[in-house]
Design a protein around this motif. Sequence first.
Motif: not given
Length: 556
Positions: A156-174
């Motif tokens: 998986l390439g660069e996870v730019m939405n680091y805010v989404g990871v920290i805030n546990e964005d469901e779609e991104l974590l999937k």
Amino acid sequence: MIVLKNVNIVDVYTGEIINGNVAYEKDKIYFVDLNNEIDKIIENKKNVKIYDLKGKYLSPTFIDGHIHIESSHLIPSEFEKFALKSGVTKVVIDPHEIANISGKEGILFMLNDAKILDVYVMLPSCVPATDLETNGSKITEKDIEELINLDNVLGLGEVMNYVGVINEDEELLKKIEVAKKYKKLIDGHCPKLRGLDLNKYIFYGIMSDHECVDEDEALEKLRLGIKLMIREGTASKNIYLLNICKKIKDLRNIMLVSDDVCLKDLDGYMLNILRKSTKYVSPIEAIQMVTINPSNYFGFDVGIKPGNEASFIIFDDLENFKVYDIVIKGKFLEDVLKELNENKDKKIPKKLLNTLRYSKKNKDDFLIEGIDYNEKSGLVRVIKPLKDSLITKELIFDSEKVKLLLKENVINKIFVIERHKNTGNIGKGLIYNFLNEGVIASSYSHDSHNVVAIGNNEKDLALAVNKLKEIGGGLVCAKNGEIEYLPLPIGGIMSDNGKYLFEKINNLYKKIENWSSFENPFLSMSFFTLPVIPELKITDKGLVKNMKLVDIFIEK
């Protein structure tokens, strides 16, 4: 069999230089003779060619562990001709530029187009990167699962939405969980992220980062087990981060990458990065950072040992990395380039063509409310670009001061025109001290690749933006009704004619030579539209400050 006799082998496994002999058959290394036993080994062999290299240096060829080929404006089968000449035989790409335009079809094209260069893919994790801009396609969790086990797909390439990871964005974590499920790599992208938030980001599986801004940040990430990619590209130059090598004892987790490299800078490419790096590390350490270090991370087997691929760079010296010749999969560079130049078979998917979909613009589209009409008084936000950095700052000016500085070309207007769905969106803003004359416009702008244009003459702005649509995308400069342009009809960001493009881009940059103090105005401009990088950016939906849409005027 070919024998490279009397060479100084750059042993990336031990960090030594050892005199010896190396032989290969077809595309594989047959033996590495460190004990002067060459006569014994070849005595019963037929058709042996011996090249006495008289102490020249033999290194493995290079890996660029993170690059967006689209930034060169060449499709992979054209890009490889430049890459191979600078000793790069493997690249790990994140094709999120073309994916934002053409989705899965764009990714598959980038994966399969090169003929000899080994192209590996990290699947785009954030397409679109945010909802703060309009893009042309979407890569979903299901798309990631469908593509992740294809040959040469590494993760998986660069996870730019680091805010989404920290805030546990469901779609991104999937998407991250899909990579974990198949035991694939996960690249990061988290500028300035430190402390507890960085820990949480890493907790979810992030393994690398190429967005460090300062040495303390780089050290913290290394100490937390992150593989550090230090980039030295065209727009962002972070080679100074190698200063940390004086403070640590183990350099195995540091790689040198380009990230983005303009066609103008492809002459020399990775060799130029190595030459700069020796201000901070030894030549052997620098070579390890583009061979064995990325090899260990990505799961390759790169090094001069029996059974490995017969790909070498022969150097006259390691002080200036002067190249004597290059061997690629058992063939000398001249023969490889001849083979590539004779191959005219290029198949461009229809979905990658005619991708600029907006209506013709006129000069009134480039007026800014509150500045040019319905004039308002008050405080105004202005983007301040930083040289050699993707980061921008926010400046605050009184509106009367802005109008004065616009007349003096100290402040420029900046516009982003949505080009995928013909929504009619035009983001409007101001930028400080970027162009002192003329207008430039481009359909290459991160990450959604809407059209971005900068300048103060409304007629020339309309002329440039309309010319872009006419040529199917590219780069355009305009001044007093005269234009120069570079056509990029594939996705509006690439071309399939490297030789023509190389000549054309030199003409374009000669035309704008004194227009900006920025080394590469077009590539620098392409990052002003990247909302996931601090501080103040612009998209087709307007100004974005730290991932939130804001008005150009500051309300009291």
